[in-house]
Write a protein that holds these residues in place. Structure first.
Motif, PDB file in Angstrom:
ATOM      1  N   LEU A  24       0.840  -1.207   0.000  1.00  0.00           N
ATOM      2  CA  LEU A  24       0.000   0.000   0.000  1.00  0.00           C
ATOM      3  C   LEU A  24       0.874   1.254   0.000  1.00  0.00           C
ATOM      4  CD1 LEU A  24      -2.742  -1.047   2.594  1.00  0.00           C
ATOM      5  CD2 LEU A  24      -3.052  -0.761   0.122  1.00  0.00           C
ATOM      6  N   ARG A  25       1.911   1.264   0.810  1.00  0.00           N
ATOM      7  CA  ARG A  25       2.801   2.431   0.849  1.00  0.00           C
ATOM      8  C   ARG A  25       3.638   2.540  -0.427  1.00  0.00           C
ATOM      9  NH1 ARG A  25      -0.114   5.064   4.063  1.00  0.00           N
ATOM     10  NH2 ARG A  25       0.311   5.006   6.309  1.00  0.00           N
ATOM     11  N   SER A  26       4.164   1.424  -0.914  1.00  0.00           N
ATOM     12  CA  SER A  26       5.012   1.501  -2.108  1.00  0.00           C
ATOM     13  C   SER A  26       4.212   1.921  -3.337  1.00  0.00           C
ATOM     14  CB  SER A  26       5.702   0.155  -2.354  1.00  0.00           C
ATOM     15  OG  SER A  26       4.761  -0.860  -2.674  1.00  0.00           O
ATOM     16  N   GLU A 260     -15.805 -21.261   1.986  1.00  0.00           N
ATOM     17  CA  GLU A 260     -15.813 -22.699   1.686  1.00  0.00           C
ATOM     18  C   GLU A 260     -14.480 -23.270   2.138  1.00  0.00           C
ATOM     19  OE1 GLU A 260     -16.693 -23.415  -2.413  1.00  0.00           O
ATOM     20  OE2 GLU A 260     -18.505 -22.173  -2.402  1.00  0.00           O
ATOM     21  N   GLY A 261     -14.353 -23.513   3.443  1.00  0.00           N
ATOM     22  CA  GLY A 261     -13.066 -23.950   3.970  1.00  0.00           C
ATOM     23  C   GLY A 261     -12.025 -22.868   3.844  1.00  0.00           C
ATOM     24  N   GLY A 262     -12.428 -21.626   4.054  1.00  0.00           N
ATOM     25  CA  GLY A 262     -11.619 -20.440   3.844  1.00  0.00           C
ATOM     26  C   GLY A 262     -12.488 -19.372   3.207  1.00  0.00           C
ATOM     27  N   VAL A 263     -11.957 -18.182   3.036  1.00  0.00           N
ATOM     28  CA  VAL A 263     -12.719 -17.059   2.490  1.00  0.00           C
ATOM     29  C   VAL A 263     -12.592 -17.070   0.970  1.00  0.00           C
ATOM     30  CG1 VAL A 263     -13.087 -14.577   2.550  1.00  0.00           C
ATOM     31  CG2 VAL A 263     -12.172 -15.743   4.568  1.00  0.00           C
ATOM     32  N   VAL A 264     -13.703 -17.169   0.285  1.00  0.00           N
ATOM     33  CA  VAL A 264     -13.698 -17.249  -1.176  1.00  0.00           C
ATOM     34  C   VAL A 264     -13.423 -15.867  -1.772  1.00  0.00           C
ATOM     35  CG1 VAL A 264     -15.048 -17.791  -3.240  1.00  0.00           C
ATOM     36  CG2 VAL A 264     -15.267 -19.216  -1.183  1.00  0.00           C
ATOM     37  N   VAL A 265     -12.441 -15.803  -2.677  1.00  0.00           N
ATOM     38  CA  VAL A 265     -12.102 -14.554  -3.359  1.00  0.00           C
ATOM     39  C   VAL A 265     -12.017 -14.796  -4.862  1.00  0.00           C
ATOM     40  CG1 VAL A 265     -10.813 -13.656  -1.381  1.00  0.00           C
ATOM     41  CG2 VAL A 265      -9.595 -14.917  -3.157  1.00  0.00           C
ATOM     42  N   ASP A 266     -12.106 -13.705  -5.625  1.00  0.00           N
ATOM     43  CA  ASP A 266     -11.913 -13.801  -7.064  1.00  0.00           C
ATOM     44  C   ASP A 266     -10.452 -13.527  -7.395  1.00  0.00           C
ATOM     45  OD1 ASP A 266     -11.599 -11.040  -6.865  1.00  0.00           O
ATOM     46  OD2 ASP A 266     -13.533 -10.560  -7.772  1.00  0.00           O
ATOM     47  N   SER A 267     -10.140 -13.419  -8.681  1.00  0.00           N
ATOM     48  CA  SER A 267      -8.746 -13.228  -9.091  1.00  0.00           C
ATOM     49  C   SER A 267      -8.215 -11.851  -8.720  1.00  0.00           C
ATOM     50  CB  SER A 267      -8.599 -13.460 -10.594  1.00  0.00           C
ATOM     51  OG  SER A 267      -9.355 -12.506 -11.324  1.00  0.00           O
ATOM     52  N   GLN A 268      -9.117 -10.954  -8.273  1.00  0.00           N
ATOM     53  CA  GLN A 268      -8.694  -9.642  -7.786  1.00  0.00           C
ATOM     54  C   GLN A 268      -8.678  -9.599  -6.257  1.00  0.00           C
ATOM     55  OE1 GLN A 268     -10.199  -6.159 -10.070  1.00  0.00           O
ATOM     56  NE2 GLN A 268     -11.381  -7.671 -11.232  1.00  0.00           N
ATOM     57  N   CYS A 269      -8.753 -10.792  -5.641  1.00  0.00           N
ATOM     58  CA  CYS A 269      -8.679 -10.945  -4.186  1.00  0.00           C
ATOM     59  C   CYS A 269      -9.895 -10.355  -3.470  1.00  0.00           C
ATOM     60  CB  CYS A 269      -7.389 -10.337  -3.625  1.00  0.00           C
ATOM     61  SG  CYS A 269      -5.886 -10.967  -4.408  1.00  0.00           S
ATOM     62  N   ILE A 307       0.353  -8.868  -1.839  1.00  0.00           N
ATOM     63  CA  ILE A 307       0.650  -7.755  -2.737  1.00  0.00           C
ATOM     64  C   ILE A 307      -0.537  -7.478  -3.650  1.00  0.00           C
ATOM     65  CG2 ILE A 307       2.097  -7.059  -4.696  1.00  0.00           C
ATOM     66  CD1 ILE A 307       4.401  -8.613  -3.343  1.00  0.00           C
ATOM     67  N   ALA A 308      -1.105  -8.543  -4.223  1.00  0.00           N
ATOM     68  CA  ALA A 308      -2.227  -8.388  -5.149  1.00  0.00           C
ATOM     69  C   ALA A 308      -3.441  -7.780  -4.456  1.00  0.00           C
ATOM     70  CB  ALA A 308      -2.591  -9.733  -5.762  1.00  0.00           C
ATOM     71  N   ALA A 309      -3.724  -8.208  -3.231  1.00  0.00           N
ATOM     72  CA  ALA A 309      -4.879  -7.676  -2.501  1.00  0.00           C
ATOM     73  C   ALA A 309      -4.708  -6.192  -2.223  1.00  0.00           C
ATOM     74  CB  ALA A 309      -5.079  -8.443  -1.191  1.00  0.00           C
ATOM     75  N   ALA A 310      -3.496  -5.779  -1.855  1.00  0.00           N
ATOM     76  CA  ALA A 310      -3.246  -4.361  -1.588  1.00  0.00           C
ATOM     77  C   ALA A 310      -3.460  -3.534  -2.849  1.00  0.00           C
ATOM     78  CB  ALA A 310      -1.821  -4.177  -1.074  1.00  0.00           C
ATOM     79  N   ILE A 316      -6.195  -0.824  -8.472  1.00  0.00           N
ATOM     80  CA  ILE A 316      -5.287  -1.255  -9.539  1.00  0.00           C
ATOM     81  C   ILE A 316      -5.759  -2.611 -10.050  1.00  0.00           C
ATOM     82  CG2 ILE A 316      -2.894  -1.860 -10.102  1.00  0.00           C
ATOM     83  CD1 ILE A 316      -2.040  -0.035  -7.763  1.00  0.00           C
ATOM     84  N   ALA A 317      -5.819  -2.780 -11.360  1.00  0.00           N
ATOM     85  CA  ALA A 317      -6.266  -4.045 -11.937  1.00  0.00           C
ATOM     86  C   ALA A 317      -5.231  -5.135 -11.656  1.00  0.00           C
ATOM     87  CB  ALA A 317      -6.477  -3.905 -13.438  1.00  0.00           C
ATOM     88  N   VAL A 318      -5.673  -6.229 -11.051  1.00  0.00           N
ATOM     89  CA  VAL A 318      -4.794  -7.375 -10.796  1.00  0.00           C
ATOM     90  C   VAL A 318      -5.493  -8.637 -11.268  1.00  0.00           C
ATOM     91  CG1 VAL A 318      -3.729  -6.260  -8.804  1.00  0.00           C
ATOM     92  CG2 VAL A 318      -5.670  -7.784  -8.458  1.00  0.00           C
TER      93      VAL A 318
END
Length: 408
Positions: A24-26, A260-269, A307-310, A316-318
């Motif tokens: 986030l800072r960088s 589902e056995g953890g927090v479900v996220v998409d490719s952008q976290c 890094i991707a989640a931040a 920012i598109a990830v």
């Protein structure tokens, strides 16, 4: 509201959370970053805990993600020994134990997981350990006294790395694994057999297809007696439970996020709430290479997904679709895995599997989709290129040591 007036809260100060804060800072975020960790320690890396730190060869501070001055320069609202108890999604507030409330514009969940405990009588006796954090490593390390007997329940990566460390320190080690082979969930039979030979040659006794029924203290309480499911007993001085990880998804689940056995996220976290993201050991995502949802418990994924989640939190598109990479160090052997080997893949061996340096390639429709092997870093770098390139290769040339991988 300007970006510098916004607040991003991060729950979990492990590797994923630490990298999220640093990123986030960088990336230029000048607003408030609240980093909440349930340990007293600043963000650190976990791989050394079962190896150099446990062996007493490295000090705990060597595991830190950032040097103290670099961490201070991030200007975080750092909350050690704190835990989140509730997310109020409507009000966009995070409630902490003790009554503090943190408002957020974006929330990143890096809550990781906790070591699974033995569900048998005697599991809470003194001398029974798990290994997940620095405090665990200190407690277990104090018990690894040369000449003592260590029983390890679980023949996965943690169990095997601790076995190697304990043997190096001069302990008598037995590994009891419920499955029919070592690391059965993550490696093919060829590598399980190699790991069994490696540990047996270093004096570790391995019991496969076996479980522990109960633990009890010896008379006088100086040691422990483990009763196996077949009725045999093993005397030991310490027990390590290395039977997997339970994802810490309760906070997300109670907030109504998809889990589902953890927090479900998409490719952008992003979770099912677009203002809440997740990364690291707690995150479940669809791996395109494996064709399924998965949680990836690895150093690489914790860093890269943090890094991707931040970046995603900043707009920012990830597209978090990494090539899975894992490594393990045991007895001076460095074993690396790229990709996700599957039973239906064609296995092609390059080198002598009876030795300590070879590569096993896994092909699907003539393309390399995974590769692994011990002490073969250079060949595995080329293997990674073949996986990422995705072009057909000749299996015979892969196996031929006279054909440089750089030519394929």
């Amino acid at each position: 509201m300007s970006a510098d007036e916004k607040t991003i809260a991060i729950v979990g100060a492990g590797q994923a959370g630490g990298w999220a804060a640093q990123t986030l800072r960088s990336e230029g975020f000048g607003g408030r970053i609240v980093l909440i960790g349930d340990e007293a320690h600043r963000p650190y890396e976990r791989p050394p805990l079962s190896k150099s730190v446990l062996a007493g060869e490295a000090l705990p501070e060597t595991t830190r993600l950032q040097k103290p001055e670099a961490f201070d320069a991030l200007e975080l609202d750092w909350r050690p020994l704190a835990s989140a108890t509730r997310i109020d999604r409507a009000a966009k507030q995070l409630h902490l134990r003790g009554g503090d409330v943190v408002g957020y514009d974006k929330l990143i969940l890096c809550t990781g997981g906790r070591a699974r405990r033995l569900g048998i009588p005697g599991a809470e006796l003194p001398g029974v350990f798990t290994l997940r954090n620095l405090d665990d490593a200190a407690a277990l390390g104090a018990a690894l006294v040369p000449g003592r007997r260590l029983l390890i329940v679980g023949g996965g990566w943690i169990g095997l790395e601790v076995a190697a460390t304990a043997r190096k320190k001069g302990l008598d080690v037995t590994v009891v694994e419920a499955m029919q082979r070592l690391c059965e969930r993550t490696v093919p039979p060829e590598i399980s057999a190699y790991l069994l030979r490696l540990h047996a040659s270093n004096g570790v006794r391995v019991e496969l297809g076996m479980g522990i029924e109960r633990l009890a203290q010896t008379q006088g309480g100086a040691g422990l007696i483990a009763t196996l499911v077949d009725g045999r007993t093993l005397a030991c001085d310490a027990v390590l439970a290395g039977i997997g990880l339970v994802p810490n998804d309760e906070l997300a689940r109670e907030a109504g996020l998809q889990c589902e056995g953890g927090v479900v996220v998409d490719s952008q976290c992003r979770t099912s709430d677009p203002d809440i993201l997740a990364a690291g050991d707690v995150a479940v995502w669809h791996c395109e290479r494996a064709g399924r949802r998965m949680r990836l418990e690895s150093w690489q994924n914790a860093q890269e997904q943090g890094i991707a989640a931040a970046r995603s939190a900043l707009g920012i598109a990830v597209n978090h679709q990494p090539l899975p990479w894992f490594w393990s160090d045991q007895y001076g052997i460095n074993l690396q895995i790229f990709g996700m080997p599957a039973p239906e893949h064609l296995a092609v061996v390059r080198g002598d599997m009876q030795g300590d340096s070879f590569v096993v390639f896994f092909l699907d429709a003539g393309k390399v989709v995974a590769a692994l092997g011990p002490n073969a870093a250079r060949d595995l770098r080329f293997a990674r290129r073949l996986i990422e390139r995705g072009t057909p290769v000749d299996a015979g040339q892969l196996a031929d040591l006279q054909v440089p991988l750089s030519k394929l």
